[in-house]
Scaffold this active site. Structure first.
Site: not given
Ligand code: GLU
Length: 482
Positions: A251-252
């Site tokens: 995930s970012k």
């Protein structure tokens, strides 16, 4: 027939590792057979527009050497390659699709439309029963002529199972009842992804579509559009998500998902690219190190696999170390320089430092931790001079460092090799073993039990003045003790 593939990123300002892997597989499918690789910018979701985002896409692809044959900046025969510049094309095909019975005009309140939009974004089919489907075409056209806002929605009247083949997942069956009649063209005239991708892939003569497996469930909807127009769908290559572990996607938010994050953490673009090639593809043997051109030769779609790809930072770090060691000394030095500039201000022989570090670090970011003692001698514990294996204690250290301090002002040239010869001679002259001199010198210069580089390498890096100063600090402290 030569392959034509496309990388179709949305300009989010961020190159997710999963997207870069998709781009790589698209590129390899095209290039392994001498085909064309296109770049298409999918910017129809204007809400998500991020300033400078296209530049990140360009620079990432260029950095890893994936050059595109057609695209917004280089042009080509199938442009424009930016979706927001293709609005009239989508409108034309949307109206055509209505005429052919594959879509209908819809006048539902924007609320329903936006809910549907959200479902599109998540790529999860939400069943939407559209009352406007029952309107006659004449009635709908009259309302449009009267200025009523409208969308174009897909019409799905088919029953039973939709079947299609995917190169990775095999034969897939999805019930038509599970497909929603989603918006294809919004009130503002922009298409949704679900429409634009079909129109563009057809008009740009794309032969293979590589994308994340989250699009599998929508694929029957795309196939219906192809079918209604009488077009042939592309070869589908859906790839599994890139996972952080068995449960979580990369995930970012964690700052570990983008190409830029990894480069900032000291990973080399070539190593990242090599590593992500293996996230879902294997060459069929044990080989792991591949340059982009080697991948072009080795790649085949049949060796893509559908098990979830877990992004293993330990493996990437190991691979990065291999790439660092393969660099020429000159290139390593050039890449290390910005890291030196960030953490080192003292005059040091940086070329000598590079020689010491290149065989020993795994990422460029290791440089900081490997060199902090060069910048400033830590306040170390004198017990470090006591080492059974080296046969040293504080007295041995003192007796070794004294003649070293006397010798150093005359050593010429000041190089690792010469210093090493001179200190070995000094050891012999003083009835000491090499380690009884070199070990205390290393402690005196670094204040550390372990260092990248031995005593004379550190002395060469630090220079004569600082080396002497550090030896004198050790002697003073050892003297105060005894
Ligand atoms: N713009 C889409 C995305 O970024 C592209 C998906 C596709 O390759 O069809 O996910």
């Amino acid at each position: 027939m030569k392959a034509r593939t496309r990388f179709a990123p949305s300009p989010t300002g961020y190159m997710h590792i999963g997207n870069l892997r998709t781009a790589l597989y698209e590129y390899l499918i095209a290039k392994s057979g001498g085909g064309d690789f296109l770049l298409r910018i999918e910017d129809t979701d204007q809400k998500r527009y991020v300033e400078g985002a296209t530049d990140i896409i360009y620079s990432t692809l260029k950095t890893v050497g994936m050059n595109w044959d057609e695209g917004p900046d280089v042009g080509g025969n199938y442009g424009p390659y930016v979706q927001s510049e293709r609005k009239p094309i989508y409108a034309e095909y949307a109206h055509k699709l209505v005429e052919l019975g594959g879509a209908h005009y819809c006048f539902c309140a924007p609320k329903e439309e936006s809910e549907d939009d959200e479902a599109e974004e998540n790529a999860v089919p939400a069943k939407f029963q559209d009352p406007c489907k029952r309107l006659s075409l004449e009635e709908a056209r009259a309302r449009i002529a009267a200025g009523e806002p409208f969308t174009v929605r897909q019409t799905i009247n088919k029953k039973g199972k939709s079947r299609f083949h995917d190169e990775v997942y095999g034969d897939i069956e999805i019930d038509y009842d599970d497909l929603d009649e989603g918006v294809l063209l919004k009130t503002d005239g922009f298409p949704t992804y679900n429409f634009a991708n079909v129109i563009d892939d057809h008009l740009m003569e794309i032969t293979h579509v590589v994308r994340g497996n989250e699009y599998i469930s929508s694929t029957p909807k795309y196939n219906l559009i192809y079918e209604t127009f009488g077009w042939t769908p592309p070869v589908y290559v859906h790839v599994p998500q890139v996972m952080k572990d068995a449960q979580h996607k990369l995930s970012k938010r964690n700052g570990d998902a983008s190409f830029q994050d990894l480069v900032a953490k000291g990973y080399l673009p070539e190593a990242i690219l090599n590593y992500i090639a293996l996230l879902g593809w294997n060459p069929g043997d044990d080989r792991e190190i591949f340059s982009l051109s080697e991948l072009e030769k080795a790649f085949s779609v049949e060796r893509l696999n559908k098990s979830p790809a877990i992004f293993d930072i330990v493996k990437l770090t190991w691979m990065n170390g291999c790439y660092i060691r393969e660099l020429s000394a000159e290139n390593f030095h050039r890449l290390a320089l910005p890291y030196y500039q960030k953490c080192l201000t003292r005059p040091l022989d940086l070329a000598a430092l590079s020689k010491v570090l290149q065989p020993r670090i795994e990422t460029l970011a290791d440089i900081a931790a490997q060199t902090d003692f060069l910048e400033q001698l830590p306040d170390y514990d004198l017990a470090l001079f006591e080492n059974k294996k080296m046969k040293t204690d504080r007295d041995v250290a003192k007796n070794a460092l004294k003649p070293v301090a006397a010798l150093l002002p005359q050593v010429e040239p000041w190089s690792n090799e010469n210093l090493f010869e001179q200190l070995k001679k000094l050891a012999a002259d003083n009835g000491l073993k090499n380690g009884q001199v070199l070990y205390p010198v290393r402690i005196a210069l670094s204040g550390r039990e372990t260092t990248s580089g031995g005593a004379t390498e550190l002395a060469a890096i630090l220079g004569r003045e600082e080396t002497l100063a550090r030896i004198n600090v050790a002697l003073r402290r050892l003297g105060e003790q005894g």
